[in-house]
Motif scaffolding. Structure first.
Motif, PDB file in Angstrom:
ATOM      1  N   LEU A   1      14.632 -11.746 -45.853  1.00 35.58           N
ATOM      2  CA  LEU A   1      13.300 -11.975 -46.623  1.00 35.58           C
ATOM      3  C   LEU A   1      13.143 -10.515 -46.920  1.00 35.58           C
ATOM      4  O   LEU A   1      12.726 -10.394 -47.883  1.00 35.58           O
ATOM      5  CB  LEU A   1      13.051 -12.874 -45.209  1.00 35.58           C
ATOM      6  CG  LEU A   1      11.151 -12.388 -45.274  1.00 35.58           C
ATOM      7  CD1 LEU A   1      11.385 -13.540 -47.393  1.00 35.58           C
ATOM      8  CD2 LEU A   1      10.864 -13.697 -45.566  1.00 35.58           C
ATOM      9  N   LEU A   2      13.987  -9.338 -46.019  1.00 34.84           N
ATOM     10  CA  LEU A   2      13.852  -8.535 -45.907  1.00 34.84           C
ATOM     11  C   LEU A   2      14.171  -7.513 -47.244  1.00 34.84           C
ATOM     12  O   LEU A   2      13.583  -7.105 -48.194  1.00 34.84           O
ATOM     13  CB  LEU A   2      13.813  -7.433 -44.306  1.00 34.84           C
ATOM     14  CG  LEU A   2      13.954  -6.255 -44.862  1.00 34.84           C
ATOM     15  CD1 LEU A   2      11.803  -5.523 -45.287  1.00 34.84           C
ATOM     16  CD2 LEU A   2      14.453  -5.331 -43.910  1.00 34.84           C
ATOM     17  N   ARG A   3      15.410  -8.362 -46.986  1.00 33.67           N
ATOM     18  CA  ARG A   3      16.147  -7.948 -48.425  1.00 33.67           C
ATOM     19  C   ARG A   3      15.320  -8.091 -49.772  1.00 33.67           C
ATOM     20  O   ARG A   3      15.106  -7.196 -51.336  1.00 33.67           O
ATOM     21  CB  ARG A   3      17.664  -8.018 -48.926  1.00 33.67           C
ATOM     22  CG  ARG A   3      18.686  -7.380 -47.281  1.00 33.67           C
ATOM     23  CD  ARG A   3      19.612  -8.298 -47.300  1.00 33.67           C
ATOM     24  NE  ARG A   3      20.021  -7.112 -46.200  1.00 33.67           N
ATOM     25  CZ  ARG A   3      21.225  -6.366 -46.784  1.00 33.67           C
ATOM     26  NH1 ARG A   3      21.491  -6.188 -47.667  1.00 33.67           N
ATOM     27  NH2 ARG A   3      21.869  -5.799 -45.457  1.00 33.67           N
ATOM     28  N   VAL A   4      14.833  -9.578 -50.210  1.00 30.62           N
ATOM     29  CA  VAL A   4      14.130  -9.719 -51.077  1.00 30.62           C
ATOM     30  C   VAL A   4      12.771  -9.330 -51.750  1.00 30.62           C
ATOM     31  O   VAL A   4      12.340  -8.801 -52.610  1.00 30.62           O
ATOM     32  CB  VAL A   4      13.928 -11.431 -51.315  1.00 30.62           C
ATOM     33  CG1 VAL A   4      13.334 -12.454 -52.038  1.00 30.62           C
ATOM     34  CG2 VAL A   4      15.107 -12.369 -50.997  1.00 30.62           C
ATOM     35  N   ARG A   5      12.587  -8.978 -50.689  1.00 27.98           N
ATOM     36  CA  ARG A   5      10.676  -8.069 -50.611  1.00 27.98           C
ATOM     37  C   ARG A   5      11.261  -6.977 -51.356  1.00 27.98           C
ATOM     38  O   ARG A   5      10.276  -6.888 -51.994  1.00 27.98           O
ATOM     39  CB  ARG A   5      10.316  -8.290 -49.413  1.00 27.98           C
ATOM     40  CG  ARG A   5       9.310 -10.062 -48.598  1.00 27.98           C
ATOM     41  CD  ARG A   5       8.485  -9.693 -47.754  1.00 27.98           C
ATOM     42  NE  ARG A   5       7.627  -8.419 -48.541  1.00 27.98           N
ATOM     43  CZ  ARG A   5       7.203  -7.822 -47.093  1.00 27.98           C
ATOM     44  NH1 ARG A   5       7.813  -7.673 -46.446  1.00 27.98           N
ATOM     45  NH2 ARG A   5       5.951  -6.894 -47.919  1.00 27.98           N
ATOM     46  N   LEU A   6      12.230  -6.202 -50.612  1.00 23.40           N
ATOM     47  CA  LEU A   6      12.399  -4.936 -50.592  1.00 23.40           C
ATOM     48  C   LEU A   6      12.770  -4.708 -52.190  1.00 23.40           C
ATOM     49  O   LEU A   6      12.092  -4.066 -52.956  1.00 23.40           O
ATOM     50  CB  LEU A   6      13.495  -3.868 -50.241  1.00 23.40           C
ATOM     51  CG  LEU A   6      12.813  -3.665 -47.955  1.00 23.40           C
ATOM     52  CD1 LEU A   6      14.413  -3.481 -47.922  1.00 23.40           C
ATOM     53  CD2 LEU A   6      12.033  -2.324 -48.302  1.00 23.40           C
ATOM     54  N   SER A   7      13.454  -5.451 -53.366  1.00 20.04           N
ATOM     55  CA  SER A   7      13.713  -5.594 -54.131  1.00 20.04           C
ATOM     56  C   SER A   7      12.738  -6.275 -55.427  1.00 20.04           C
ATOM     57  O   SER A   7      12.641  -5.454 -56.360  1.00 20.04           O
ATOM     58  CB  SER A   7      14.882  -6.717 -55.070  1.00 20.04           C
ATOM     59  OG  SER A   7      15.947  -6.121 -53.667  1.00 20.04           O
TER      60      SER A   7
ATOM     61  N   ILE B   1       5.519  -3.978 -44.358  1.00 23.83           N
ATOM     62  CA  ILE B   1       4.511  -3.588 -44.924  1.00 23.83           C
ATOM     63  C   ILE B   1       5.224  -2.919 -46.082  1.00 23.83           C
ATOM     64  O   ILE B   1       5.710  -1.730 -45.315  1.00 23.83           O
ATOM     65  CB  ILE B   1       3.912  -2.938 -44.772  1.00 23.83           C
ATOM     66  CG1 ILE B   1       2.749  -3.681 -43.151  1.00 23.83           C
ATOM     67  CG2 ILE B   1       2.143  -2.750 -45.178  1.00 23.83           C
ATOM     68  CD1 ILE B   1       2.030  -2.816 -42.596  1.00 23.83           C
ATOM     69  N   ILE B   2       5.284  -3.493 -46.703  1.00 26.86           N
ATOM     70  CA  ILE B   2       5.543  -3.106 -48.727  1.00 26.86           C
ATOM     71  C   ILE B   2       4.366  -2.261 -49.616  1.00 26.86           C
ATOM     72  O   ILE B   2       4.209  -3.689 -50.416  1.00 26.86           O
ATOM     73  CB  ILE B   2       7.337  -3.046 -49.402  1.00 26.86           C
ATOM     74  CG1 ILE B   2       8.142  -3.089 -47.528  1.00 26.86           C
ATOM     75  CG2 ILE B   2       7.049  -2.504 -50.390  1.00 26.86           C
ATOM     76  CD1 ILE B   2       9.133  -3.894 -48.278  1.00 26.86           C
ATOM     77  N   SER B   3       4.305  -1.259 -50.085  1.00 25.51           N
ATOM     78  CA  SER B   3       2.884  -0.673 -51.314  1.00 25.51           C
ATOM     79  C   SER B   3       4.273  -0.034 -52.415  1.00 25.51           C
ATOM     80  O   SER B   3       4.170   1.333 -52.301  1.00 25.51           O
ATOM     81  CB  SER B   3       1.146  -0.439 -50.721  1.00 25.51           C
ATOM     82  OG  SER B   3       1.887  -0.594 -51.791  1.00 25.51           O
ATOM     83  N   ASN B   4       4.688  -0.182 -53.035  1.00 20.53           N
ATOM     84  CA  ASN B   4       5.541   1.012 -54.204  1.00 20.53           C
ATOM     85  C   ASN B   4       4.921   1.005 -55.654  1.00 20.53           C
ATOM     86  O   ASN B   4       6.382   0.057 -55.881  1.00 20.53           O
ATOM     87  CB  ASN B   4       7.041   0.234 -53.647  1.00 20.53           C
ATOM     88  CG  ASN B   4       7.852   1.967 -54.945  1.00 20.53           C
ATOM     89  OD1 ASN B   4       7.494   2.213 -54.147  1.00 20.53           O
ATOM     90  ND2 ASN B   4       8.610   0.880 -54.957  1.00 20.53           N
TER      91      ASN B   4
ATOM     92  N   LEU C   1       5.799   1.388 -45.387  1.00 14.68           N
ATOM     93  CA  LEU C   1       6.236   2.399 -46.683  1.00 14.68           C
ATOM     94  C   LEU C   1       5.883   2.304 -48.117  1.00 14.68           C
ATOM     95  O   LEU C   1       5.505   0.823 -49.163  1.00 14.68           O
ATOM     96  CB  LEU C   1       8.021   1.364 -46.968  1.00 14.68           C
ATOM     97  CG  LEU C   1       9.112   1.620 -46.086  1.00 14.68           C
ATOM     98  CD1 LEU C   1      10.035   1.221 -46.795  1.00 14.68           C
ATOM     99  CD2 LEU C   1       9.637   2.982 -45.220  1.00 14.68           C
ATOM    100  N   GLN C   2       4.863   2.672 -48.275  1.00 17.14           N
ATOM    101  CA  GLN C   2       3.842   3.086 -49.649  1.00 17.14           C
ATOM    102  C   GLN C   2       3.357   4.484 -50.257  1.00 17.14           C
ATOM    103  O   GLN C   2       3.036   4.657 -50.121  1.00 17.14           O
ATOM    104  CB  GLN C   2       1.969   2.794 -48.261  1.00 17.14           C
ATOM    105  CG  GLN C   2       2.457   1.232 -48.039  1.00 17.14           C
ATOM    106  CD  GLN C   2       0.721   1.706 -46.752  1.00 17.14           C
ATOM    107  OE1 GLN C   2       0.757   2.270 -45.864  1.00 17.14           O
ATOM    108  NE2 GLN C   2       0.665   0.293 -47.064  1.00 17.14           N
ATOM    109  N   ALA C   3       4.032   4.092 -51.352  1.00 13.40           N
ATOM    110  CA  ALA C   3       4.465   5.120 -52.441  1.00 13.40           C
ATOM    111  C   ALA C   3       3.065   4.661 -53.302  1.00 13.40           C
ATOM    112  O   ALA C   3       2.726   3.447 -53.750  1.00 13.40           O
ATOM    113  CB  ALA C   3       5.656   5.016 -53.369  1.00 13.40           C
ATOM    114  N   HIS C   4       1.912   5.661 -52.996  1.00 14.23           N
ATOM    115  CA  HIS C   4       0.390   4.868 -53.869  1.00 14.23           C
ATOM    116  C   HIS C   4       0.729   5.599 -55.203  1.00 14.23           C
ATOM    117  O   HIS C   4      -0.420   4.354 -55.824  1.00 14.23           O
ATOM    118  CB  HIS C   4      -0.249   5.846 -52.934  1.00 14.23           C
ATOM    119  CG  HIS C   4      -0.353   5.336 -51.386  1.00 14.23           C
ATOM    120  ND1 HIS C   4      -1.194   4.115 -51.301  1.00 14.23           N
ATOM    121  CD2 HIS C   4      -0.265   6.598 -50.376  1.00 14.23           C
ATOM    122  CE1 HIS C   4      -1.144   3.442 -50.142  1.00 14.23           C
ATOM    123  NE2 HIS C   4      -1.082   5.698 -49.482  1.00 14.23           N
TER     124      HIS C   4
END
Length: 185
Positions: free
Chosen positions: A14-20, A36-39, A64-67
């Motif tokens: 699930l983490l790999r899918v979300r990151l992708s 938590i991911i915001s890219n 990981l949040q790249a705004h």
């Protein structure tokens, strides 16, 4: 959450899918869950990285949040982010073999402008890159602020606020963080 409900995927898958889905590139042997991911920018994760989150509340989830579209977060090989949040508007670079305790925050910007003028406060905040060199250990609940470079083999004690660069092979502690001692190599 929706993906988990429909696909019943194991945590790491699930983490790999979300990151992708968020455009994050990552290496082999990735571990972790509930990140938590915001890219909007560019996030790269090396090999053998562990993105731990703790189930007992939001403050201890790795994020990981790249705004911005020019934001760059890079995490090297063999790193452990243990309930650590990264907020990036320009660049956060973490080299190899680094460890972060629960509740750490890495923020390369001021979050907002300081002005009594409402419109000025809404302008993009001042930002400056953060570089964390090889083999750095950051203790729990520490805060690393914009423009800081932490030298290789250094240790940031728990609950420290790092506002200035740290030389290599150094132990720092406090608010603001001060040099406590040079470390033997």
């Amino acid at each position: 959450m929706i993906l988990k409900k429909f696909f019943k995927l194991p945590g790491i898958l699930l983490l790999r899918v979300r990151l992708s889905l968020h455009g994050v590139t990552y290496g082999s042997k990735l571990k972790g869950k509930s990140v938590i991911i915001s890219n909007i920018g560019n996030i790269k994760i090396g090999n053998n990285v562990n993105l731990n989150s703790f189930p007992d509340g939001e403050p201890f989830k790795t994020g990981l949040q790249a705004h911005c579209k020019d934001s760059k977060i890079s995490i090297g090989n063999n790193c452990l982010l243990n309930g650590t949040r990264i907020h990036c508007r320009t660049q956060v670079s973490i080299e190899d073999n680094c460890m972060f305790g629960p509740g750490c925050k890495i923020v390369d910007n001021d979050s907002h402008r300081t002005s009594i003028d409402v419109m000025k406060r809404r302008e993009p905040p001042e930002s400056s890159p953060i570089i964390i060199r090889n083999n750095v250990w950051v203790g729990m609940n520490s805060l690393i602020l914009k423009g800081v470079e932490i030298g290789e083999n250094s240790i940031v004690a728990a609950n420290s606020v790092v506002t200035k660069s740290v030389p290599k092979n150094t132990l720092v502690a406090g608010n603001p963080a001060r040099i406590i001692k040079k470390l033997d190599v």
